[in-house]
Design an enzyme around this catalytic site. Structure first.
Site, PDB file in Angstrom:
ATOM      1  N   CYS A 273       0.914  -1.144   0.149  1.00 30.56           N
ATOM      2  CA  CYS A 273       0.088   0.059   0.017  1.00 30.56           C
ATOM      3  C   CYS A 273       0.935   1.273   0.221  1.00 30.56           C
ATOM      4  CB  CYS A 273      -1.050   0.031   1.162  1.00 30.56           C
ATOM      5  SG  CYS A 273      -2.006   1.496   1.235  1.00 30.56           S
TER       6      CYS A 273
ATOM      7  N   GLY B  74      -6.423  -6.306 -10.604  1.00 33.86           N
ATOM      8  CA  GLY B  74      -7.147  -5.461  -9.911  1.00 33.86           C
ATOM      9  C   GLY B  74      -7.987  -4.228 -10.579  1.00 33.86           C
TER      10      GLY B  74
END
EC number: 1.3.1.-
Length: 325
Positions: free
Chosen positions: A94, A218
């Protein structure tokens, strides 16, 4: 090839995953948005909903954890193991500033010695599979050489690599030379993640790295939820008349998916405004599926009610063709 659905915070929650699985799945594994275990030793209600077995029935779901405290990770992994999970995933990818400022996510990559101690404690304490989703460094791709040395010390069930550094977020070109290094040197099974948006993208990757048997998708799946079926059925080889028939079928499936998703959000969220926000967030990706759909996308984004939103999604499906390729 194994196809994993990447965790996308704010979008791929359990309601979305259920609907996607019903209409477009299955992905080989679905990764949850990250859970952040802390010293209070409890999951929030929002986190618990992500991993409740009844909310993931019939899906191969992998809970993702984000922490730099090994004791917190071990506690959470054991709680998830009690629920029946046999694998957990460590988030080292992240790039969010609020996350990395605390040394979590890809921010943890800046502390390789601490990361080594963390992994030593985790693998020495748990009897379950542990995968890792990582970037190749925080500030410099050269950091990955040291990181890979550390990863190679542990029996990681799958090392998922997004070959960008934290500072690049999702911009620029992935460092495929660094991923190639990982293919040569990693002692653990690899999965590639990054900029696989189309059938052709995936084919080019498979051609370049035939020894890699897993990719994580994704943004590509959010923009084109039919991508899994294309990958598995070689759909683009169909005759023109078959593609026309399939487009009508796809639009009907998409309409049912969107109605199901909206109903799911209405059942689990309070207020039309919150439901509308979640649906609009998805459409920032999904609009790419349509040719010349930008005008409709603007109308959807400006919708002030679910009735107005439904009107413009119905018009889009009726009036605009799906984008070829």
């Amino acid at each position: 090839m194994n196809y994993y659905f990447a965790p996308m915070e704010g979008i791929t929650g359990w309601v979305y995953r259920q609907a996607f699985h019903r209409y477009f799945g299955p992905a080989d594994e679905y990764f949850t948005p990250f859970l952040s275990p802390g010293a209070d030793r409890c999951f929030t209600s929002r986190e618990l909903n992500q991993v409740l077995p009844e909310n993931n029935e019939g899906m191969e779901t992998v809970p993702q954890l984000m922490t730099r405290n090994s004791e917190d990770f071990i506690w959470a992994a054991r709680e998830l193991q009690k629920m029946g999970y046999q694998q957990v995933n460590l988030n080292l990818g992240c790039p969010s500033g609020t996350v990395t400022a605390k040394g979590k996510g890809s921010g943890f990559l800046a502390y390789p010695e601490e990361l080594d101690r963390f992994l030593d404690a985790v693998f020495g304490s748990l009897d379950m599979q542990i995968s890792i989703k990582t970037r190749i460094g925080k500030d410099d791709p050269a950091e990955f050489e040291r990181l890979l040395e550390i990863f190679n010390r542990y029996p990681i069930c799958r090392l998922i690599i997004h070959p960008r550094i934290r500072q690049e977020f999702y911009k620029g070109t992935p460092h495929m030379d660094v991923f190639a290094e990982a293919v040569r040197e990693s002692r653990n099974p690899l999965c590639y993640n990054g900029d696989l948006f189309t059938l052709e993208d995936c084919r080019q990757f498979q051609k370049a790295f035939p020894q890699v048997d897993a990719v994580m998708l994704g943004r590509g799946l959010l923009a084109d939820p039919f991508l899994l079926s294309k990958l598995r059925k070689e759909e683009d080889a169909e005759a023109e008349e078959d593609r026309n028939r399939r487009e009508a079928e796809k639009k009907e499936i998409l309409a049912q998916f969107l109605a199901d998703l909206c109903a799911g959000y209405q059942e689990t969220m309070s207020g039309e405004r919150n439901v509308l926000f979640k649906l609009k967030e998805l459409w920032s990706y999904l609009i790419c599926l349509f040719e010349d759909g930008e005008k409709y996308g603007k109308k959807i984004r400006k919708s002030q009610s679910l009735q107005e939103y439904s009107l413009w999604t119905e018009r889009l499906l009726a009036e605009r063709p799906l984008r070829k390729g």
